[in-house]
Design a protein around this motif. Structure first.
Motif, PDB file in Angstrom:
ATOM      1  N   GLN A 122     -16.863  -1.330   5.053  1.00 15.23           N
ATOM      2  CA  GLN A 122     -15.994  -0.340   5.850  1.00 15.23           C
ATOM      3  C   GLN A 122     -14.797  -0.851   6.379  1.00 15.23           C
ATOM      4  O   GLN A 122     -14.859  -1.845   6.866  1.00 15.23           O
ATOM      5  CB  GLN A 122     -16.930   0.415   6.784  1.00 15.23           C
ATOM      6  CG  GLN A 122     -16.393   1.431   7.816  1.00 15.23           C
ATOM      7  CD  GLN A 122     -15.946   2.614   6.919  1.00 15.23           C
ATOM      8  OE1 GLN A 122     -16.756   2.901   6.189  1.00 15.23           O
ATOM      9  NE2 GLN A 122     -15.010   3.108   7.472  1.00 15.23           N
ATOM     10  N   ARG A 123     -13.874  -0.305   6.195  1.00 17.46           N
ATOM     11  CA  ARG A 123     -12.368  -1.031   6.722  1.00 17.46           C
ATOM     12  C   ARG A 123     -12.409  -0.435   8.046  1.00 17.46           C
ATOM     13  O   ARG A 123     -12.656   0.917   8.695  1.00 17.46           O
ATOM     14  CB  ARG A 123     -11.176  -0.287   5.945  1.00 17.46           C
ATOM     15  CG  ARG A 123     -11.275  -0.976   4.711  1.00 17.46           C
ATOM     16  CD  ARG A 123      -9.847  -0.713   3.674  1.00 17.46           C
ATOM     17  NE  ARG A 123      -8.719  -0.804   4.388  1.00 17.46           N
ATOM     18  CZ  ARG A 123      -8.037  -2.037   4.645  1.00 17.46           C
ATOM     19  NH1 ARG A 123      -8.543  -3.016   4.108  1.00 17.46           N
ATOM     20  NH2 ARG A 123      -6.863  -2.201   5.237  1.00 17.46           N
ATOM     21  N   SER A 137     -10.678  -7.447   8.839  1.00 16.92           N
ATOM     22  CA  SER A 137     -10.327  -5.787   8.347  1.00 16.92           C
ATOM     23  C   SER A 137     -11.346  -5.124   7.696  1.00 16.92           C
ATOM     24  O   SER A 137     -11.281  -3.846   7.663  1.00 16.92           O
ATOM     25  CB  SER A 137      -9.123  -6.233   6.974  1.00 16.92           C
ATOM     26  OG  SER A 137      -9.823  -6.856   6.210  1.00 16.92           O
ATOM     27  N   THR A 138     -12.479  -5.706   7.458  1.00 18.30           N
ATOM     28  CA  THR A 138     -13.588  -5.047   6.975  1.00 18.30           C
ATOM     29  C   THR A 138     -14.837  -5.516   7.661  1.00 18.30           C
ATOM     30  O   THR A 138     -14.978  -6.916   7.763  1.00 18.30           O
ATOM     31  CB  THR A 138     -13.948  -5.144   5.468  1.00 18.30           C
ATOM     32  OG1 THR A 138     -14.037  -6.302   5.076  1.00 18.30           O
ATOM     33  CG2 THR A 138     -12.620  -4.346   4.627  1.00 18.30           C
TER      34      THR A 138
END
Length: 168
Positions: free
Chosen positions: A107-108, A102-103
């Motif tokens: 940063q996603r 997810s990251t």
């Protein structure tokens, strides 16, 4: 003698940032994409995030199965396309680790597995085709005519040369 068999995973990392309210879709496409981030991501950061994802979801056993063969062979910061090589037997663990990622360095991202292949050539062809589709989407959002020459044309040529230069 038995050769080492791989799976090649083509992944697009879609950034999860809210678009700026004052920017038009054309300006967002020109600056590097919809929801594009100002943070540059590298292949080392992707590898580290993928390692952490596999360890978190599959433990040391999962990482032990995947870790020796996992490499990020190609990453394009402009289109956020990545080619990952992993051994044939545990490739599903790597695929699941990418999907649950997810990251990357805070940063996603939303990972989108575009293609899985058994040869680097098929992964290269899929990556080149995917780059063309992404650039076509950017051009459609920017409402540029089909015959318009822009920096994306040069990018498509250089990225195709970079991708084709990859070695097993």
């Amino acid at each position: 003698m038995v050769r080492f068999k791989n799976r090649w995973i083509l992944v697009e990392f879609i950034p999860c940032t809210a678009p700026s309210p004052g920017r038009t879709p054309a300006a967002q496409a020109a600056s590097g994409g919809i929801g594009g981030s100002d943070v540059e991501t590298s292949s080392k950061q992707i590898w580290a995030a993928l390692k952490q994802s596999v360890i978190t979801h599959f433990g040391d056993t999962g990482w032990g199965a995947v870790g020796a063969s996992l490499t990020v062979k190609y990453y394009s910061p402009r289109t956020n396309v990545c080619i990952i090589r992993v051994a044939r037997d545990p490739y599903r663990i790597a695929w699941a680790g990418v999907t649950m990622l997810s990251t990357i360095d805070g940063q996603r991202y939303i990972p989108n597995v575009v293609h899985v292949s058994g040869t680097i050539k098929q992964a290269q062809l899929a990556a080149i085709q995917h780059n063309r589709e992404v650039i076509a989407r950017y051009r459609a959002l920017a409402k540029t005519p089909a015959g318009y020459q822009d920096s994306y044309e040069e990018f498509l040529q250089t990225s195709a040369q970079e991708i084709e230069a990859l070695q097993d």
